[in-house]
Design a protein around this motif. Structure first.
Motif, PDB file in Angstrom:
ATOM      1  N   ARG A 315       1.961 -16.471  15.045  1.00 37.99           N
ATOM      2  CA  ARG A 315       2.354 -16.486  13.633  1.00 37.99           C
ATOM      3  C   ARG A 315       1.880 -15.229  12.911  1.00 37.99           C
ATOM      4  NH1 ARG A 315      -0.601 -20.931  14.037  1.00 37.99           N
ATOM      5  NH2 ARG A 315      -1.944 -20.294  12.308  1.00 37.99           N
ATOM      6  N   TYR A 316       2.664 -14.850  11.926  1.00 37.64           N
ATOM      7  CA  TYR A 316       2.277 -13.727  11.070  1.00 37.64           C
ATOM      8  C   TYR A 316       1.953 -14.240   9.674  1.00 37.64           C
ATOM      9  CZ  TYR A 316       3.581 -10.963  15.003  1.00 37.64           C
ATOM     10  OH  TYR A 316       3.613 -10.455  16.276  1.00 37.64           O
ATOM     11  N   GLY A 317       1.097 -13.507   8.994  1.00 38.83           N
ATOM     12  CA  GLY A 317       0.603 -13.964   7.707  1.00 38.83           C
ATOM     13  C   GLY A 317       1.412 -13.440   6.533  1.00 38.83           C
ATOM     14  N   ARG A 318       0.814 -13.540   5.362  1.00 41.75           N
ATOM     15  CA  ARG A 318       1.475 -13.071   4.145  1.00 41.75           C
ATOM     16  C   ARG A 318       1.752 -11.567   4.235  1.00 41.75           C
ATOM     17  NH1 ARG A 318      -3.033 -15.743   2.533  1.00 41.75           N
ATOM     18  NH2 ARG A 318      -3.991 -13.736   2.047  1.00 41.75           N
ATOM     19  N   ALA A 319       2.766 -11.147   3.521  1.00 43.82           N
ATOM     20  CA  ALA A 319       3.066  -9.726   3.434  1.00 43.82           C
ATOM     21  C   ALA A 319       2.176  -9.077   2.373  1.00 43.82           C
ATOM     22  CB  ALA A 319       4.543  -9.512   3.100  1.00 43.82           C
ATOM     23  N   ALA A 320       2.255  -7.749   2.291  1.00 43.74           N
ATOM     24  CA  ALA A 320       1.463  -6.995   1.324  1.00 43.74           C
ATOM     25  C   ALA A 320       2.317  -5.904   0.700  1.00 43.74           C
ATOM     26  CB  ALA A 320       0.229  -6.386   1.996  1.00 43.74           C
ATOM     27  N   MET A 321       1.803  -5.361  -0.400  1.00 41.75           N
ATOM     28  CA  MET A 321       2.436  -4.232  -1.086  1.00 41.75           C
ATOM     29  C   MET A 321       1.359  -3.223  -1.468  1.00 41.75           C
ATOM     30  SD  MET A 321       5.114  -5.949  -3.796  1.00 41.75           S
ATOM     31  CE  MET A 321       5.614  -4.346  -4.450  1.00 41.75           C
ATOM     32  N   GLN A 322       1.773  -1.977  -1.641  1.00 41.39           N
ATOM     33  CA  GLN A 322       0.903  -0.936  -2.186  1.00 41.39           C
ATOM     34  C   GLN A 322       1.602  -0.306  -3.381  1.00 41.39           C
ATOM     35  OE1 GLN A 322      -2.373  -1.150   0.467  1.00 41.39           O
ATOM     36  NE2 GLN A 322      -2.155   0.236  -1.265  1.00 41.39           N
ATOM     37  N   ILE A 323       0.847  -0.034  -4.413  1.00 45.11           N
ATOM     38  CA  ILE A 323       1.360   0.675  -5.585  1.00 45.11           C
ATOM     39  C   ILE A 323       0.404   1.822  -5.891  1.00 45.11           C
ATOM     40  CG2 ILE A 323       2.021   0.513  -8.014  1.00 45.11           C
ATOM     41  CD1 ILE A 323       2.406  -2.506  -7.580  1.00 45.11           C
ATOM     42  N   HIS A 324       0.948   3.022  -6.042  1.00 40.96           N
ATOM     43  CA  HIS A 324       0.130   4.190  -6.369  1.00 40.96           C
ATOM     44  C   HIS A 324       0.516   4.683  -7.749  1.00 40.96           C
ATOM     45  CE1 HIS A 324      -1.456   4.255  -2.336  1.00 40.96           C
ATOM     46  NE2 HIS A 324      -0.233   4.164  -1.864  1.00 40.96           N
ATOM     47  N   VAL A 325      -0.491   4.957  -8.568  1.00 42.68           N
ATOM     48  CA  VAL A 325      -0.262   5.336  -9.963  1.00 42.68           C
ATOM     49  C   VAL A 325      -1.006   6.633 -10.255  1.00 42.68           C
ATOM     50  CG1 VAL A 325      -0.383   4.601 -12.366  1.00 42.68           C
ATOM     51  CG2 VAL A 325      -0.159   2.879 -10.549  1.00 42.68           C
ATOM     52  N   ALA A 326      -0.287   7.620 -10.755  1.00 42.62           N
ATOM     53  CA  ALA A 326      -0.900   8.858 -11.234  1.00 42.62           C
ATOM     54  C   ALA A 326      -1.161   8.724 -12.728  1.00 42.62           C
ATOM     55  CB  ALA A 326       0.020  10.044 -10.960  1.00 42.62           C
ATOM     56  N   LEU A 327      -2.407   8.985 -13.142  1.00 44.14           N
ATOM     57  CA  LEU A 327      -2.808   8.858 -14.542  1.00 44.14           C
ATOM     58  C   LEU A 327      -3.199  10.221 -15.109  1.00 44.14           C
ATOM     59  CD1 LEU A 327      -5.147   5.714 -14.300  1.00 44.14           C
ATOM     60  CD2 LEU A 327      -2.727   5.754 -14.927  1.00 44.14           C
ATOM     61  N   SER A 328      -2.947  10.400 -16.399  1.00 48.80           N
ATOM     62  CA  SER A 328      -3.354  11.641 -17.048  1.00 48.80           C
ATOM     63  C   SER A 328      -4.855  11.702 -17.258  1.00 48.80           C
ATOM     64  CB  SER A 328      -2.647  11.776 -18.400  1.00 48.80           C
ATOM     65  OG  SER A 328      -2.967  10.667 -19.236  1.00 48.80           O
ATOM     66  N   GLN A 329      -5.476  10.524 -17.400  1.00 55.34           N
ATOM     67  CA  GLN A 329      -6.924  10.419 -17.620  1.00 55.34           C
ATOM     68  C   GLN A 329      -7.420   9.117 -16.990  1.00 55.34           C
ATOM     69  OE1 GLN A 329      -6.558  10.661 -22.035  1.00 55.34           O
ATOM     70  NE2 GLN A 329      -8.184  12.196 -21.874  1.00 55.34           N
ATOM     71  N   PRO A 330      -8.735   8.986 -16.776  1.00 54.00           N
ATOM     72  CA  PRO A 330      -9.270   7.720 -16.271  1.00 54.00           C
ATOM     73  C   PRO A 330      -8.973   6.569 -17.227  1.00 54.00           C
ATOM     74  CG  PRO A 330     -10.883   9.465 -16.019  1.00 54.00           C
ATOM     75  CD  PRO A 330      -9.769  10.034 -16.849  1.00 54.00           C
ATOM     76  N   LEU A 331      -8.875   5.379 -16.649  1.00 58.89           N
ATOM     77  CA  LEU A 331      -8.656   4.175 -17.449  1.00 58.89           C
ATOM     78  C   LEU A 331      -9.813   3.941 -18.412  1.00 58.89           C
ATOM     79  CD1 LEU A 331      -7.273   1.303 -15.185  1.00 58.89           C
ATOM     80  CD2 LEU A 331      -6.066   2.634 -16.902  1.00 58.89           C
ATOM     81  N   GLY A 332      -9.481   3.344 -19.559  1.00 64.02           N
ATOM     82  CA  GLY A 332     -10.503   2.881 -20.483  1.00 64.02           C
ATOM     83  C   GLY A 332     -10.531   1.361 -20.468  1.00 64.02           C
ATOM     84  N   TRP A 333     -11.331   0.784 -19.596  1.00 61.13           N
ATOM     85  CA  TRP A 333     -11.415  -0.668 -19.478  1.00 61.13           C
ATOM     86  C   TRP A 333     -12.049  -1.264 -20.736  1.00 61.13           C
ATOM     87  CZ3 TRP A 333      -9.451  -3.310 -15.259  1.00 61.13           C
ATOM     88  CH2 TRP A 333      -9.161  -2.560 -14.106  1.00 61.13           C
TER      89      TRP A 333
END
Length: 540
Positions: A315-333
């Motif tokens: 059996r094979y498991g769940r699938a996966a995805m990758q998303i890559h994001v280019a940002l102008s500056q670091p995130l402000g959490w």
């Protein structure tokens, strides 16, 4: 026709490790790879904009630097240019939908200080202490052939260390889910919030057996070795291996698809690729799935029909995805403590992650997916332009063939179209923006890798599963890759099975490649992991 002592099929981390270790022992080696470049799910590319170096697939190397392959090859790889970047401070965090944040520090005591209940602090540190006290024995089991006499040595060590009750406790942890463990052992929810999402990195859900065992192992790994990333991107890891393989005389054949394994008089003697043949004098190592090995690579009649049937039912498991994001500056959490943390999970713990796993396994796109937010730039600023940032996003709860959308918003009728992939990526980015409101204004470019893209890149990712097959208990440990063999040596003399589909399973550790190379060159039946305690530190 080429000839060597060993022919290895597949150049993922296990193939690379096996090739290097065999060559260092004096074997001649041919490494056969279908893709134009080596590495499997290891690559670094400018996937969004020039100057932004994204680790396309895997990125974090705690399993490698804490394992036996690194103990054998690490110094040599560093001589060939490998460098790691790491942290001695806060390594990971989980953020709930209500904004609640739980953090883990390299120091387990600093982590436990933030727990609400004294008994939870004591229980957490005690669990890590038990693991540290028994790590040599557990390492022997995790990096050895479980169906060989050598298993008695680490098993006896476990018995000496904790007696019958201690051994039973470890066995029970293998039978217990992560959710069950945290409900039983802890009064508060901090441990569940922190480490339930980490079970996804092992291919599990919070409700799968062995989660209790792996949750403690993952926590100890984060405290012990942190979250090392390769300086300049994971591709530099491949550069170091390429240099090492070149100096040791390994012949690498890229763009060469293995069509079949040649078997003569019950022995594997080589690999055929188109009109070419690579003869193996001593061994063939196949880093493939059981489906490929027993379904297509081996000739009919070479193995028992029972084995082919078991491979067909793998059996094979769940699938996966990758998303890559280019940002102008670091995130402000919203919570500024997250600005410097390499890995952040958006999850409520077993609650939301368990629901998302169940939705994905039912063929639905999760309404509230667990989002793995990688901020590698906080460890390695060379990956982005000055002052910029990038996000490495991983989704480990998606169906390969979506039957619907739990939120009722996205049209899945045509499967993974570019429109569906982008729509789901927008959902993920909106989840992040709830906790980092400045995200939309800083996004410069987005690249989405959907489950079918994973399969096209790596045939071992059947149905988009990057972990080489389901790792539920009945397909792990003694029963990986298959119930009958349960070991790396196959029924065919000279043929060895390595890779994520074999014990000890998925993860960028190279353990199965190391195990087989060790067996072939020394006759040893298991390789010992280095001792890993909660206080251990490995720096880049």
């Amino acid at each position: 026709m080429a000839e060597a002592d060993a022919v290895i099929v597949g150049s993922g981390v296990n193939g690379l490790v096996a090739a290097a270790e065999l060559a260092l022992a004096g074997w001649s080696v041919v490494l056969v790879e279908r893709e134009p470049n080596i590495g499997g799910f290891i690559a670094t590319e400018e996937r969004t904009l020039p100057g932004y170096l994204h680790d396309t697939y895997s990125s974090w190397h705690p399993l490698f630097v804490s394992g036996p392959a690194y103990a054998r090859l690490g110094e040599l790889l560093h001589r060939h240019g490998l460098e790691y970047r790491n942290t001695e401070e806060w390594v990971t965090a989980s953020v709930a939908d209500d904004g609640r944040v739980t953090l883990a520090h390299r120091d387990p005591r600093r982590t436990a200080e933030d727990f609400a209940h004294d008994e939870d602090r004591a229980a957490y540190l005690a669990a890590l202490g038990r693991l540290g006290d028994n790590m040599v024995a557990i390492g022997g089991l995790m990096s050895g052939e479980l169906r060989s006499p050598a298993v008695f040595r680490p098993a006896a060590a476990l018995l000496r260390g904790g007696g019958r009750r201690g051994v039973e406790r470890w066995v029970r942890s293998v039978a217990t889910s992560g959710r069950g463990y945290t409900r039983t052992e802890f009064r508060g929810d901090e441990v569940d919030h922190l480490f339930a999402p980490w079970l996804l990195h092992a291919g599990l859900s919070p409700d799968h057996a062995s989660g209790a065992f792996l949750m403690t192992l993952l926590a100890a790994g984060l405290h012990g070795v942190g979250v090392p990333v390769v300086a300049g991107g994971a591709g530099r890891f491949l550069d170091a291996f390429t240099s090492l393989l070149t100096t040791t005389g390994v012949r690498v054949e890229t763009g060469t698809r293995a069509d079949r394994i040649l078997v003569e008089q019950g022995r594997a003697v080589g690999v055929a690729s188109g009109g070419r043949v690579f003869r193996a004098r001593r061994a063939v190592l196949a880093s493939v799935t059981p489906t490929a090995l027993y379904g297509t690579l081996l000739p009919q009649g070479a193995v028992r029909s029972e084995l082919r049937d078991e491979a067909r039912r793998f059996r094979y498991g769940r699938a996966a995805m990758q998303i890559h994001v280019a940002l102008s500056q670091p995130l402000g959490w919203r919570d500024p403590r997250l600005n410097t943390i390499p890995i952040v999970h958006l999850s409520d713990g077993s609650g939301s992650t368990g629901i998302a796993c169940a939705e994905a396994e039912a063929g639905l796109l999760p309404r509230r997916p667990t989002v793995v937010v990688g901020q590698q730039y906080v460890l390695d600023s060379s990956r982005v332009p000055p002052g910029a940032a990038a996000l490495w996003l991983q989704l480990q709860e998606v169906p390969f063939t979506p039957r619907g959308d739990s939120a009722g918003e996205l049209d899945t009728a045509q499967g993974w179209t570019p429109e569906l992939a982008q729509g789901y990526a927008d959902r993920v980015l909106n989840r992040i923006a709830r906790h980092a409101p400045d995200l939309p204004g800083k996004v410069l470019a987005v690249d989405v890798i959907a489950p079918p893209d994973l399969t096209r890149r790596n045939p071992n990712a059947v149905d988009g599963d990057p972990y080489g097959g389901s790792v539920e208990l009945d397909q792990s440990f003694l029963w990986r890759p298959l119930p009958s063999p349960g070991r790396h040596a196959t029924d065919i003399r000279g043929l060895w099975h390595i890779g994520a589909s074999t014990h000890p399973g998925p993860g960028l550790g190279g353990v199965s490649g190391h195990m087989v190379a060790t067996t072939l060159t020394t006759g040893a039946r298991f390789a010992r992991l280095p001792r890993l305690s909660a206080g251990r530190r490995i720096r880049g």
